[in-house]
Design a protein around this motif. Structure first.
Motif, PDB file in Angstrom:
ATOM      1  N   SER A 175       0.927  -1.231   0.055  1.00 21.40           N
ATOM      2  CA  SER A 175      -0.105   0.084  -0.021  1.00 21.40           C
ATOM      3  C   SER A 175       1.021   0.978   0.082  1.00 21.40           C
ATOM      4  O   SER A 175       0.416   2.351  -0.688  1.00 21.40           O
ATOM      5  CB  SER A 175      -1.008   0.104   1.299  1.00 21.40           C
ATOM      6  N   ARG A 178       1.987   1.965  -3.485  1.00 19.03           N
ATOM      7  CA  ARG A 178       1.061   2.201  -4.360  1.00 19.03           C
ATOM      8  C   ARG A 178       0.832   3.767  -4.082  1.00 19.03           C
ATOM      9  O   ARG A 178       0.534   4.587  -4.974  1.00 19.03           O
ATOM     10  CB  ARG A 178      -0.307   1.775  -4.050  1.00 19.03           C
ATOM     11  N   GLN A 185       2.372  10.242  -9.564  1.00 20.40           N
ATOM     12  CA  GLN A 185       1.486  10.815 -10.896  1.00 20.40           C
ATOM     13  C   GLN A 185       0.646  11.914 -10.718  1.00 20.40           C
ATOM     14  O   GLN A 185       0.472  12.918 -11.813  1.00 20.40           O
ATOM     15  CB  GLN A 185       0.501   9.589 -11.345  1.00 20.40           C
ATOM     16  N   LEU A 193      -7.569  11.451  -2.103  1.00 22.80           N
ATOM     17  CA  LEU A 193      -7.978  10.241  -1.782  1.00 22.80           C
ATOM     18  C   LEU A 193      -7.551   9.911  -0.256  1.00 22.80           C
ATOM     19  O   LEU A 193      -7.616   8.846   0.285  1.00 22.80           O
ATOM     20  CB  LEU A 193      -7.248   9.382  -2.783  1.00 22.80           C
TER      21      LEU A 193
ATOM     22  N   ARG B  98      -8.798  12.374 -13.621  1.00 19.94           N
ATOM     23  CA  ARG B  98      -7.395  12.492 -12.944  1.00 19.94           C
ATOM     24  C   ARG B  98      -7.269  11.158 -12.602  1.00 19.94           C
ATOM     25  O   ARG B  98      -6.921  11.044 -11.116  1.00 19.94           O
ATOM     26  CB  ARG B  98      -7.590  13.441 -12.062  1.00 19.94           C
ATOM     27  N   PHE B 100      -4.790   7.541 -11.946  1.00 17.92           N
ATOM     28  CA  PHE B 100      -3.540   7.287 -11.919  1.00 17.92           C
ATOM     29  C   PHE B 100      -3.184   6.562 -13.221  1.00 17.92           C
ATOM     30  O   PHE B 100      -3.368   5.259 -13.350  1.00 17.92           O
ATOM     31  CB  PHE B 100      -3.033   6.726 -10.791  1.00 17.92           C
ATOM     32  N   ALA B 101      -3.045   7.234 -14.490  1.00 18.66           N
ATOM     33  CA  ALA B 101      -3.385   6.532 -15.689  1.00 18.66           C
ATOM     34  C   ALA B 101      -2.020   5.120 -15.880  1.00 18.66           C
ATOM     35  O   ALA B 101      -2.254   4.335 -16.654  1.00 18.66           O
ATOM     36  CB  ALA B 101      -2.938   7.468 -16.888  1.00 18.66           C
ATOM     37  N   GLY B 102      -1.048   5.476 -15.311  1.00 17.99           N
ATOM     38  CA  GLY B 102       0.030   4.411 -15.238  1.00 17.99           C
ATOM     39  C   GLY B 102      -0.153   3.255 -14.347  1.00 17.99           C
ATOM     40  O   GLY B 102       0.458   2.314 -14.319  1.00 17.99           O
ATOM     41  N   MET B 103      -1.254   3.595 -13.589  1.00 16.92           N
ATOM     42  CA  MET B 103      -1.370   2.063 -12.644  1.00 16.92           C
ATOM     43  C   MET B 103      -2.757   1.340 -13.258  1.00 16.92           C
ATOM     44  O   MET B 103      -3.417   2.082 -14.102  1.00 16.92           O
ATOM     45  CB  MET B 103      -1.692   2.781 -11.134  1.00 16.92           C
ATOM     46  N   GLU B 107      -5.260  -1.153  -8.824  1.00 21.55           N
ATOM     47  CA  GLU B 107      -4.532  -0.414  -8.061  1.00 21.55           C
ATOM     48  C   GLU B 107      -5.038   1.040  -7.664  1.00 21.55           C
ATOM     49  O   GLU B 107      -4.672   1.471  -6.572  1.00 21.55           O
ATOM     50  CB  GLU B 107      -3.086  -0.285  -8.740  1.00 21.55           C
ATOM     51  N   MET B 110      -7.194   0.472  -4.816  1.00 16.66           N
ATOM     52  CA  MET B 110      -6.463   0.283  -3.937  1.00 16.66           C
ATOM     53  C   MET B 110      -5.868   1.333  -3.147  1.00 16.66           C
ATOM     54  O   MET B 110      -5.892   1.611  -1.933  1.00 16.66           O
ATOM     55  CB  MET B 110      -5.323  -0.968  -4.206  1.00 16.66           C
ATOM     56  N   VAL B 111      -5.386   2.173  -3.840  1.00 14.69           N
ATOM     57  CA  VAL B 111      -4.872   3.541  -3.555  1.00 14.69           C
ATOM     58  C   VAL B 111      -5.774   4.241  -2.661  1.00 14.69           C
ATOM     59  O   VAL B 111      -5.183   4.823  -1.760  1.00 14.69           O
ATOM     60  CB  VAL B 111      -4.517   4.402  -4.761  1.00 14.69           C
ATOM     61  N   ALA B 112      -6.836   4.296  -3.054  1.00 15.72           N
ATOM     62  CA  ALA B 112      -8.026   5.276  -2.285  1.00 15.72           C
ATOM     63  C   ALA B 112      -8.373   4.446  -1.086  1.00 15.72           C
ATOM     64  O   ALA B 112      -8.792   5.110  -0.143  1.00 15.72           O
ATOM     65  CB  ALA B 112      -9.094   5.053  -3.192  1.00 15.72           C
ATOM     66  N   HIS B 114      -5.677   3.278   1.072  1.00 17.78           N
ATOM     67  CA  HIS B 114      -4.558   3.374   1.785  1.00 17.78           C
ATOM     68  C   HIS B 114      -4.695   3.472   3.066  1.00 17.78           C
ATOM     69  O   HIS B 114      -4.119   3.093   4.262  1.00 17.78           O
ATOM     70  CB  HIS B 114      -3.727   4.447   1.120  1.00 17.78           C
ATOM     71  N   ARG B 177     -13.237   4.648  -7.737  1.00 21.81           N
ATOM     72  CA  ARG B 177     -12.270   5.111  -6.771  1.00 21.81           C
ATOM     73  C   ARG B 177     -12.687   6.320  -5.619  1.00 21.81           C
ATOM     74  O   ARG B 177     -12.195   5.709  -4.461  1.00 21.81           O
ATOM     75  CB  ARG B 177     -11.114   5.830  -7.802  1.00 21.81           C
ATOM     76  N   ALA B 178     -13.246   7.135  -6.206  1.00 24.33           N
ATOM     77  CA  ALA B 178     -13.859   8.066  -4.843  1.00 24.33           C
ATOM     78  C   ALA B 178     -14.690   7.248  -3.845  1.00 24.33           C
ATOM     79  O   ALA B 178     -14.515   7.592  -2.533  1.00 24.33           O
ATOM     80  CB  ALA B 178     -14.471   9.299  -5.551  1.00 24.33           C
ATOM     81  N   THR B 181     -12.961   5.283  -1.073  1.00 25.80           N
ATOM     82  CA  THR B 181     -12.416   6.083   0.161  1.00 25.80           C
ATOM     83  C   THR B 181     -13.517   6.054   1.336  1.00 25.80           C
ATOM     84  O   THR B 181     -13.158   6.436   2.453  1.00 25.80           O
ATOM     85  CB  THR B 181     -12.107   7.514   0.017  1.00 25.80           C
TER      86      THR B 181
END
Lengths: 304, 279
Positions: A175, A178, A185, A193, B98, B100-103, B107, B110-112, B114, B177-178, B181
Motif C-alpha cells: 500500500s 501504491r 503521478q 484520496l 484524473r 492514475f493512468a500508469g497504474m 491499483e 487500492m490507492v484510495a 490506503h 475510486r472516490a 475512500t
C-alpha cells in the motif's frame, strides 16, 4: 577474452553500487520533481556509519564477520534514514510550493553542510578498513591471465539484488508503494484520496537513504578507504546513471548504474584510467541526444 | 425531510481571487441521503464551491460544516487536504479525468483505501515485514475494490492500465475510486460530461445506487436530463450568487433560473432544451 570478463565483473560490481544510489535520486525526482543533491552525501554518511559500526562492534568483541555486517547494516540504515528524513524535513518541505529552483539550491546547501559536518567531525583524511571478506575464486584462466571473482564482489552483487528485490516488492505490491506511485503521478489527487502526501514523501527519503547506506557500506567494504568527499563523485555518477536510465524510472536507475559501471571499468581496462569519467559522461551526452528521456524513461506525451 | 443537522452546511461562503469575487455569500445545505445538484451557467462559481469544500481553496470567508453520521461536526475550511477524505469522508471527482493512468484499474481502487490499510507509520512498517493486520485489511480492500468494479462493469479489466480504458469507463472508474475512500459525501464535478445518452443513463443508475447505499451526493452537472431525473434538491448559481434553491420542479419553473440560462446569451445551448425535454 579473459581480460574483458574480468573488467565486466569489476564493472558490474561498481555498477551495482551506482545503481543503489541512483534509485534514491530517481525516486525523489519522480515524487517531487527535484534532484536531491544531498543524496550522495547520505551515501557518504552511510559509509562512515558503517565504518563506525564495524569498529565499535570489533571493539566489543564481536568477531563473527557476517553478524557484525548484519548489525552494522541495520544500525547504519536506521541512522542514515534519520538523516534523510531530517534533510527533507528542514531543507525541502518548507520550500514545497515555492519556485522549482528553491529546493534545488537548498539541496546543494544541504550537501555542503553534510560534507563539512563530516569533515569537521571525522577529519579530512582517508579512513581505512581492513578487508573483512578476503579471498575469492578463480573463474577461468587463459594465457596466464586469471579471472578472479572475489567473495566481496559476490556479496556486493547479492546484497544489491536482494535490496532491489525488496524495494521492487515494496513499490509494486504494498500500500505504501501504491501511494508513492500515486503521489508521483498526481500529488493533488492523492491528497484528495486521503493520502498524507507529506508522510509519503518523508518515507521516500527514508527509503532512499537506507538504500544509499547499503551502497555506502558496500563501497567501504570494496575499496576499504573512505573520506568526506566520496559522496560527491559517487553522487554525480549515480545521478548520471539515473538520468541515463531515464530519470523517474526505477529499473532505469539500476540499468543506468550498471551501464556507467561497465563503461568506467571497460574504459579503464582498455583505454585510459584518468579519462574514465570523460567516457562515462560522453556516453550520457550521446544517449541524451538520441533518447532525451533516457533508456527507460517515459516521454512526456501531452494530450491536447 | 428529517430535522437532523444537514450533512453539509455551506454558510455565507465567499471566495475572492484578487478583485474577482467568484462566490459571494453563498449559503445552501446538502442533506443526508439526498442527491443535491449545483447548476448554473458557465462561470457561475460551481467548481469554486467544490474546490472550497475539498480543500483546494481556502475560502475568503464563510464556513463549511460537515456533520458526519456519528454526529461529529467538522469545519472543512480548516482541515488539511488529506483530512478532507480521511476524517471528514468527503470524496470528489474532477471535470477532467484524473486517474492514475500508469497504474492498473485495481491499483487505482487500492490507492484510495490506503488509509484503511496503513493508518499509522508503525502499521506501515509492520506491514513491510508482513506483520500486523495488514493481510486481512488487504483482503477487505480487494473485496471492496471488486465490489465497485462489479458495480461499474469493469471487473474483467482489473489488471489493465487505467489510462487504456475508454473515456466512459474512466469516468466510472473515477467514481468507483472516490467511493473506495468510504465517503459520506461524494462530490462529482460534471460526471456526465462527454458521455453518450446510453452512458449517461448508466451513470444516473450508478449514482442512484450509490445514494441507495447511504452515501449522499453533491453534483455539478450541465446535463439537465441527468439533473432533473436523479436530484432531490437543486441549487442554482449565477455569477457566484444563489438565485434559486428547491426541488427540480420548483427550480425549473423559477423565472430567475430561466432568465439566467436564456437571458445572458450563454453558450450552453443544450441546457434549456434538456430542461424542457426532462419536463
Amino acid at each position: 577474452m579473459a581480460y574483458a570478463l574480468q573488467q565486466i565483473i569489476n564493472g558490474v560490481t561498481l555498477g551495482m553500487i551506482y545503481g543503489l544510489i541512483a534509485v534514491g535520486y530517481t525516486m525523489v525526482y519522480g515524487i517531487i520533481g527535484m534532484i536531491n543533491f544531498a543524496h550522495g552525501d547520505i551515501f557518504m554518511i552511510g559509509a562512515f556509519l558503517s565504518l563506525m559500526g564495524l569498529t565499535v562492534l570489533s571493539a566489543l568483541g564481536i568477531t563473527s564477520v557476517p553478524l557484525a555486517l548484519a548489525i552494522t547494516l541495520i544500525l547504519a540504515c536506521g541512522i542514515a534514514a534519520l538523516y534523510g528524513w531530517t534533510v527533507e524535513r528542514i531543507a525541502y518541505r518548507p520550500l514545497r510550493g515555492s519556485f522549482r529552483l528553491a529546493p534545488l539550491i537548498s539541496a546543494i546547501g544541504m550537501s555542503i553542510v553534510l560534507q563539512n559536518f563530516v569533515q569537521v567531525s571525522q577529519g579530512a583524511r582517508d579512513l581505512n578498513l581492513m578487508p573483512l571478506i578476503p579471498g575469492g575464486f578463480k573463474v577461468m584462466e587463459q594465457d596466464g591471465f586469471v579471472v578472479q571473482l572475489s567473495w566481496m564482489q559476490v556479496m556486493i552483487s547479492v546484497t544489491t539484488l536482494v535490496m532491489l528485490a525488496i524495494f521492487t516488492w515494496l513499490v509494486t505490491k504494498t500500500s505504501l508503494g501504491r501511494s508513492m506511485r500515486a503521489c508521483e503521478q498526481d500529488i493533488k489527487m492523492a491528497t484528495l484520496l486521503g493520502i498524507d502526501t507529506d508522510r509519503t514523501i518523508s518515507l521516500t527519503f527514508v527509503i532512499g537513504a537506507a538504500l544509499a547506506t547499503v551502497a555506502g557500506m558496500m563501497f567501504l567494504l570494496y575499496y576499504g578507504s573512505i573520506n568526506f568527499y566520496i559522496g560527491f563523485s559517487a553522487g554525480v555518477k549515480a545521478f548520471t546513471a539515473a538520468v541515463l536510465g531515464g530519470i523517474g524510472s526505477l529499473p532505469g536507475a539500476v540499468l543506468g548504474g550498471l551501464a556507467i559501471g561497465l563503461i568506467e571499468s571497460l574504459w579503464s581496462g582498455y583505454a585510459s584510467v584518468p579519462y574514465k569519467d570523460v567516457a562515462a559522461f560522453s556516453v550520457l551526452a550521446i544517449v541524451l541526444i538520441f533518447m532525451p528521456s533516457g533508456l527507460l524513461g517515459r516521454a512526456d506525451i501531452e494530450k491536447v | 425531510m428529517s430535522t437532523q443537522a444537514p450533512l453539509l452546511a455551506v454558510a455565507n461562503l465567499t471566495m475572492r481571487f484578487g478583485g474577482l469575487t467568484a462566490v459571494s455569500a453563498l449559503s445552501f445545505q446538502a442533506r443526508s441521503g439526498e442527491i443535491t445538484a449545483v447548476i448554473g451557467p458557465n462561470g457561475a462559481g460551481k467548481t469554486t464551491v467544490f474546490n472550497c469544500i475539498t480543500g483546494f481553496y481556502r475560502p475568503t470567508s464563510g464556513g463549511l460544516t460537515l456533520t458526519r453520521p456519528d454526529g461529529v461536526q467538522l469545519a472543512l475550511q480548516s482541515l488539511p487536504g488529506h483530512r478532507i477524505a480521511r476524517t471528514a469522508k468527503v470524496a470528489r471527482t474532477f471535470q477532467n479525468i484524473r486517474l492514475f493512468a500508469g497504474m492498473t484499474v485495481l491499483e487505482n481502487l487500492m490507492v484510495a483505501q490506503h488509509n484503511m490499510m496503513m493508518p499509522t507509520v508503525i502499521g506501515g512498517l509492520l506491514a513491510v515485514f508482513g506483520l500486523g493486520s495488514y493481510r486481512s485489511k488487504q483482503r477487505v480492500a480487494i473485496d471492496r475494490a471488486r465490489h465497485w468494479l462489479n458495480e461499474i462493469g469493469l471487473l474483467n479489466r482489473a489488471d489493465d492500465p487505467a489510462g487504456a480504458l475508454p473515456y466512459g469507463a474512466q469516468r466510472r472508474l473515477e467514481i468507483a475510486r472516490a467511493m473506495c475512500t468510504g465517503p459520506v459525501l461524494l462530490c462529482l464535478d460534471e460526471p456526465a460530461a462527454g458521455l453518450n445518452p446510453r452512458e449517461s443513463d448508466e451513470l444516473s443508475d450508478l449514482l442512484m445506487r450509490i445514494r441507495g447505499d447511504g452515501c449522499s451526493l453533491l453534483l455539478i452537472e450541465h446535463d439537465m436530463g441527468v439533473v432533473m431525473r436523479i436530484s432531490d434538491h437543486v441549487v442554482v448559481l449565477d455569477h457566484g450568487k444563489k438565485i434559486s434553491d428547491g426541488t427540480p420542479t420548483e427550480v425549473r419553473n423559477d423565472p430567475k433560473v430561466i432568465a439566467a440560462y436564456l437571458g445572458e446569451g450563454d453558450e450552453d445551448e443544450e441546457t434549456p432544451a434538456g430542461a424542457e425535454a426532462a419536463a
